[in-house]
Design a protein around this motif. Structure first.
Motif, PDB file in Angstrom:
ATOM      1  N   SER A  51       3.250   6.783   1.193  1.00  0.00           N
ATOM      2  CA  SER A  51       3.602   7.649   2.317  1.00  0.00           C
ATOM      3  C   SER A  51       3.848   9.080   1.858  1.00  0.00           C
ATOM      4  O   SER A  51       3.373  10.036   2.484  1.00  0.00           O
ATOM      5  N   ALA A  52       4.570   9.232   0.744  1.00  0.00           N
ATOM      6  CA  ALA A  52       4.845  10.570   0.220  1.00  0.00           C
ATOM      7  C   ALA A  52       3.565  11.263  -0.234  1.00  0.00           C
ATOM      8  O   ALA A  52       3.336  12.435   0.069  1.00  0.00           O
ATOM      9  N   HIS A  53       2.704  10.543  -0.944  1.00  0.00           N
ATOM     10  CA  HIS A  53       1.462  11.146  -1.435  1.00  0.00           C
ATOM     11  C   HIS A  53       0.530  11.506  -0.280  1.00  0.00           C
ATOM     12  O   HIS A  53      -0.144  12.530  -0.316  1.00  0.00           O
ATOM     13  N   THR A  54       0.498  10.663   0.745  1.00  0.00           N
ATOM     14  CA  THR A  54      -0.330  10.958   1.909  1.00  0.00           C
ATOM     15  C   THR A  54       0.177  12.199   2.623  1.00  0.00           C
ATOM     16  O   THR A  54      -0.607  13.080   3.001  1.00  0.00           O
ATOM     17  N   LEU A  55       1.490  12.315   2.788  1.00  0.00           N
ATOM     18  CA  LEU A  55       2.080  13.504   3.399  1.00  0.00           C
ATOM     19  C   LEU A  55       1.739  14.755   2.592  1.00  0.00           C
ATOM     20  O   LEU A  55       1.304  15.767   3.146  1.00  0.00           O
ATOM     21  N   LEU A  56       1.901  14.670   1.266  1.00  0.00           N
ATOM     22  CA  LEU A  56       1.580  15.816   0.417  1.00  0.00           C
ATOM     23  C   LEU A  56       0.101  16.172   0.498  1.00  0.00           C
ATOM     24  O   LEU A  56      -0.263  17.351   0.556  1.00  0.00           O
ATOM     25  N   GLY A  65      -9.709  11.324   6.413  1.00  0.00           N
ATOM     26  CA  GLY A  65     -10.737  10.529   5.741  1.00  0.00           C
ATOM     27  C   GLY A  65     -10.617  10.575   4.228  1.00  0.00           C
ATOM     28  O   GLY A  65     -10.788   9.561   3.558  1.00  0.00           O
ATOM     29  N   GLU A  66     -10.322  11.758   3.684  1.00  0.00           N
ATOM     30  CA  GLU A  66     -10.129  11.881   2.238  1.00  0.00           C
ATOM     31  C   GLU A  66      -8.920  11.077   1.776  1.00  0.00           C
ATOM     32  O   GLU A  66      -8.962  10.408   0.746  1.00  0.00           O
ATOM     33  N   MET A  67      -7.853  11.108   2.550  1.00  0.00           N
ATOM     34  CA  MET A  67      -6.651  10.367   2.182  1.00  0.00           C
ATOM     35  C   MET A  67      -6.890   8.857   2.279  1.00  0.00           C
ATOM     36  O   MET A  67      -6.441   8.106   1.435  1.00  0.00           O
ATOM     37  N   ALA A  68      -7.603   8.430   3.303  1.00  0.00           N
ATOM     38  CA  ALA A  68      -7.916   7.001   3.426  1.00  0.00           C
ATOM     39  C   ALA A  68      -8.797   6.556   2.269  1.00  0.00           C
ATOM     40  O   ALA A  68      -8.615   5.469   1.715  1.00  0.00           O
ATOM     41  N   GLY A  69      -9.744   7.392   1.886  1.00  0.00           N
ATOM     42  CA  GLY A  69     -10.596   7.077   0.741  1.00  0.00           C
ATOM     43  C   GLY A  69      -9.792   6.986  -0.541  1.00  0.00           C
ATOM     44  O   GLY A  69      -9.963   6.049  -1.332  1.00  0.00           O
ATOM     45  N   ALA A  70      -8.905   7.951  -0.760  1.00  0.00           N
ATOM     46  CA  ALA A  70      -8.072   7.939  -1.966  1.00  0.00           C
ATOM     47  C   ALA A  70      -7.189   6.694  -1.994  1.00  0.00           C
ATOM     48  O   ALA A  70      -7.010   6.074  -3.042  1.00  0.00           O
ATOM     49  N   GLN A  71      -6.647   6.321  -0.839  1.00  0.00           N
ATOM     50  CA  GLN A  71      -5.793   5.140  -0.779  1.00  0.00           C
ATOM     51  C   GLN A  71      -6.536   3.884  -1.193  1.00  0.00           C
ATOM     52  O   GLN A  71      -5.986   3.008  -1.854  1.00  0.00           O
TER      53      GLN A  71
END
Length: 113
Positions: A51-56, A65-71
């Motif tokens: 959650s913290a990394h996604t917020l950052l 989309g980039e965050m979902a891919g990174a996850q």
């Protein structure tokens, strides 16, 4: 330092932290390191870090989309994608071997700590 990652770091942290500056000599490594935070948190089942990394990441300008891919350990950039897969595989195998105390099949190399 790649301008996109530099902008994202500044957006997320207000500055470019030294750990990112140290890795900046390799644009592929820098981009990969930035992308790995979500993937590692997801693999470690740490919803706090995820959650913290996604917020950052979003604060720094990453798309949903980039965050979902990174996850999920994926990137549209082929080099970053390869490093993400290697990094998340290593996290998984490290925890598996430690948790199960898997006997070493090879000449044992002593840990440094």
């Amino acid at each position: 330092m790649t301008s996109t990652v530099s902008r994202r770091c500044k957006g997320a942290f207000g500055l470019v932290p030294n750990m990112f500056r140290a890795v900046a000599h390799s644009p592929a490594a820098l981009t990969s390191m930035w992308a790995q935070f979500g993937a590692v948190a997801d693999r470690n089942c740490c919803d706090y870090c995820l959650s913290a990394h996604t917020l950052l990441g979003k604060k720094a300008g990453a798309t949903a989309g980039e965050m979902a891919g990174a996850q999920s350990g994926r990137s549209d950039d082929p080099r970053t994608d390869a490093v993400l897969k290697l990094a998340t595989l290593n996290v998984f195998t490290n925890y598996l071997n430690v948790a199960l105390d898997v006997p070493v099949d090879f000449e044992r190399v002593p840990l440094t700590r």
